[in-house]
Design a protein around this motif. Sequence first.
Motif, mmCIF file in Angstrom:
data_model
loop_
_atom_site.group_PDB
_atom_site.id
_atom_site.type_symbol
_atom_site.label_atom_id
_atom_site.label_comp_id
_atom_site.label_asym_id
_atom_site.label_seq_id
_atom_site.Cartn_x
_atom_site.Cartn_y
_atom_site.Cartn_z
ATOM 1 N N PHE A 1 0.711 -1.096 0.134
ATOM 2 C CA PHE A 1 -0.061 0.137 0.040
ATOM 3 C C PHE A 1 0.810 1.161 -0.113
ATOM 4 C CE2 PHE A 1 -2.480 2.848 2.862
ATOM 5 C CZ PHE A 1 -3.216 3.483 1.979
ATOM 6 N N PHE A 2 0.636 2.215 -1.017
ATOM 7 C CA PHE A 2 1.278 3.144 -1.066
ATOM 8 C C PHE A 2 0.578 4.675 -1.048
ATOM 9 C CE2 PHE A 2 3.151 -0.125 -3.442
ATOM 10 C CZ PHE A 2 4.411 -0.192 -2.984
ATOM 11 N N SER A 3 1.047 5.506 -0.449
ATOM 12 C CA SER A 3 0.168 6.859 -0.375
ATOM 13 C C SER A 3 1.009 8.155 -0.457
ATOM 14 C CB SER A 3 -0.757 6.894 0.948
ATOM 15 O OG SER A 3 0.259 6.917 2.353
ATOM 16 N N LEU A 4 0.592 9.124 -0.624
ATOM 17 C CA LEU A 4 1.288 10.511 -0.589
ATOM 18 C C LEU A 4 1.671 10.884 0.609
ATOM 19 C CD1 LEU A 4 -0.069 12.588 -3.391
ATOM 20 C CD2 LEU A 4 2.063 11.678 -3.354
ATOM 21 N N ILE A 5 0.605 10.788 1.635
ATOM 22 C CA ILE A 5 1.156 11.319 2.928
ATOM 23 C C ILE A 5 0.134 10.327 3.894
ATOM 24 C CG2 ILE A 5 -1.068 12.875 2.811
ATOM 25 C CD1 ILE A 5 0.723 14.979 4.376
ATOM 26 N N ARG A 6 0.706 10.305 4.976
ATOM 27 C CA ARG A 6 0.139 9.413 6.016
ATOM 28 C C ARG A 6 -0.150 10.391 7.187
ATOM 29 N NH1 ARG A 6 3.790 4.109 7.539
ATOM 30 N NH2 ARG A 6 3.201 2.930 5.800
ATOM 31 N N LEU A 7 -1.125 10.476 7.719
ATOM 32 C CA LEU A 7 -1.993 11.499 8.781
ATOM 33 C C LEU A 7 -2.309 10.770 10.040
ATOM 34 C CD1 LEU A 7 -3.836 13.979 6.735
ATOM 35 C CD2 LEU A 7 -1.565 14.366 7.421
ATOM 36 N N ASP A 8 -1.750 11.290 11.118
ATOM 37 C CA ASP A 8 -2.328 10.616 12.519
ATOM 38 C C ASP A 8 -3.639 11.689 12.829
ATOM 39 O OD1 ASP A 8 -2.701 9.142 14.619
ATOM 40 O OD2 ASP A 8 -0.723 9.570 15.518
ATOM 41 N N VAL A 9 -4.534 11.348 12.380
ATOM 42 C CA VAL A 9 -5.837 12.282 12.861
ATOM 43 C C VAL A 9 -6.679 11.531 13.611
ATOM 44 C CG1 VAL A 9 -7.679 13.692 12.302
ATOM 45 C CG2 VAL A 9 -5.601 13.627 10.843
ATOM 46 N N PRO A 10 -6.875 11.715 14.978
ATOM 47 C CA PRO A 10 -7.507 10.779 15.863
ATOM 48 C C PRO A 10 -9.074 10.862 15.172
ATOM 49 C CG PRO A 10 -6.529 12.374 16.998
ATOM 50 C CD PRO A 10 -6.031 12.666 15.620
ATOM 51 N N THR A 11 -9.689 9.559 15.295
ATOM 52 C CA THR A 11 -10.873 9.347 14.981
ATOM 53 C C THR A 11 -11.836 8.800 16.263
ATOM 54 O OG1 THR A 11 -10.711 7.114 14.136
ATOM 55 C CG2 THR A 11 -10.636 8.884 12.488
ATOM 56 N N TYR A 12 -13.063 9.216 16.199
ATOM 57 C CA TYR A 12 -13.821 8.681 17.605
ATOM 58 C C TYR A 12 -15.016 8.039 17.165
ATOM 59 C CZ TYR A 12 -10.676 12.200 19.298
ATOM 60 O OH TYR A 12 -9.478 12.908 19.659
ATOM 61 N N ALA A 13 -15.674 6.996 17.784
ATOM 62 C CA ALA A 13 -16.900 6.516 17.804
ATOM 63 C C ALA A 13 -18.009 7.629 18.107
ATOM 64 C CB ALA A 13 -17.098 5.116 18.518
ATOM 65 N N ALA A 14 -19.127 7.434 17.499
ATOM 66 C CA ALA A 14 -19.896 8.546 18.011
ATOM 67 C C ALA A 14 -20.511 8.488 19.511
ATOM 68 C CB ALA A 14 -21.387 8.250 17.374
ATOM 69 N N ASP A 15 -20.246 7.320 20.239
ATOM 70 C CA ASP A 15 -20.546 7.437 21.600
ATOM 71 C C ASP A 15 -19.302 7.702 22.447
ATOM 72 O OD1 ASP A 15 -19.309 4.938 21.238
ATOM 73 O OD2 ASP A 15 -20.722 3.895 22.185
ATOM 74 N N ALA A 16 -18.270 8.227 21.739
ATOM 75 C CA ALA A 16 -17.085 8.329 22.712
ATOM 76 C C ALA A 16 -16.375 9.564 22.065
ATOM 77 C CB ALA A 16 -16.024 7.296 22.354
ATOM 78 N N LEU A 17 -17.019 10.659 21.857
ATOM 79 C CA LEU A 17 -16.461 12.077 21.197
ATOM 80 C C LEU A 17 -16.211 12.646 22.345
ATOM 81 C CD1 LEU A 17 -19.697 13.259 18.840
ATOM 82 C CD2 LEU A 17 -17.207 12.091 18.423
ATOM 83 N N PRO A 18 -14.793 13.270 22.117
ATOM 84 C CA PRO A 18 -14.454 14.352 22.970
ATOM 85 C C PRO A 18 -15.160 15.822 23.316
ATOM 86 C CG PRO A 18 -13.092 14.301 21.097
ATOM 87 C CD PRO A 18 -14.163 13.379 20.822
ATOM 88 N N ALA A 19 -15.275 16.429 24.135
ATOM 89 C CA ALA A 19 -16.046 17.567 24.521
ATOM 90 C C ALA A 19 -16.009 18.631 23.368
ATOM 91 C CB ALA A 19 -16.039 18.088 25.912
ATOM 92 N N ALA A 20 -14.644 18.775 22.845
ATOM 93 C CA ALA A 20 -14.484 19.760 21.908
ATOM 94 C C ALA A 20 -15.465 19.531 20.699
ATOM 95 C CB ALA A 20 -12.991 19.706 21.449
ATOM 96 N N LEU A 21 -15.400 18.120 20.324
ATOM 97 C CA LEU A 21 -16.086 17.772 18.832
ATOM 98 C C LEU A 21 -17.524 17.620 19.338
ATOM 99 C CD1 LEU A 21 -14.391 14.926 17.206
ATOM 100 C CD2 LEU A 21 -14.572 17.335 16.702
ATOM 101 N N THR A 22 -18.174 17.512 20.587
ATOM 102 C CA THR A 22 -19.533 17.483 20.947
ATOM 103 C C THR A 22 -20.110 18.719 20.928
ATOM 104 O OG1 THR A 22 -19.307 15.647 22.594
ATOM 105 C CG2 THR A 22 -21.211 16.821 22.751
ATOM 106 N N ALA A 23 -19.121 19.827 21.032
ATOM 107 C CA ALA A 23 -19.753 21.062 21.276
ATOM 108 C C ALA A 23 -19.996 21.598 19.707
ATOM 109 C CB ALA A 23 -18.591 22.098 21.673
ATOM 110 N N ILE A 24 -19.523 21.072 18.520
ATOM 111 C CA ILE A 24 -19.583 21.499 17.126
ATOM 112 C C ILE A 24 -20.510 20.797 16.292
ATOM 113 C CG2 ILE A 24 -18.223 21.773 14.918
ATOM 114 C CD1 ILE A 24 -15.660 22.057 16.913
ATOM 115 N N PRO A 25 -21.535 21.273 15.718
ATOM 116 C CA PRO A 25 -22.442 20.442 14.995
ATOM 117 C C PRO A 25 -21.630 19.627 13.653
ATOM 118 C CG PRO A 25 -22.940 22.913 14.957
ATOM 119 C CD PRO A 25 -21.670 22.651 15.437
ATOM 120 N N ALA A 26 -21.914 18.358 13.728
ATOM 121 C CA ALA A 26 -21.151 17.393 12.710
ATOM 122 C C ALA A 26 -21.827 17.655 11.411
ATOM 123 C CB ALA A 26 -21.424 15.936 13.166
#
Length: 193
Positions: free
Chosen positions: A160-185
């Motif tokens: 598997f080859f990619s131009l860029i690898r990113l480490d951006v955290p992802t969350y299940a809908a029932d495990a959102l951090p407070a910062a994301l909960t405060a923003i409409p999805a």
Amino acid sequence: MTDEEVLAEFRGADALLEGHFILSSGLHSSRYLQCARVLMDPARGARLASALVERIPGDLRARISAVVSPAMGGIIAGHEMARALRVEAMFVERPTGTFELRRGFRLAPGQEVLMMEDVVTTGLSSREAIRAIEDAGGRVIAAGALVDRSNGSADLGVPFFSLIRLDVPTYAADALPAALTAIPATKPGSRAA
């Protein structure tokens, strides 16, 4: 092309988004790379595909005789990769929920294929696309993506080859951090979660 140069291409296309996003996997994230926007400019798409082709070892690259992408998101990225590799481009789609080749696309038995995505997050869609290509007679010998959001953890069963690898955290809908909960999805992708 360095990681910063790749990100500059995304920023230049207003394709690096910040907020609260629901990914096609159903997971939530604070960052989203909108590959459709970065591929709006054919010259930019050609630059990105050419840079990715250079990351594929020459012996493997020489064996690829077609590029097959999952619809919708992978179609333009796949077409640009096929152009850079000078091979045919095809796509699989889900008319009934399962990927399949349609529209008269055909693969010769054992034809060696690159499966190309725009973004890989969990690898689920990629593995489904690979299975459909193999069901159609092709042999996937490598996979590619403009962006690997799994940061190298997605196992596609092929190189598997990619131009860029990113480490951006992802969350299940029932495990959102407070910062994301405060923003409409919002759901900027092309597939229902």
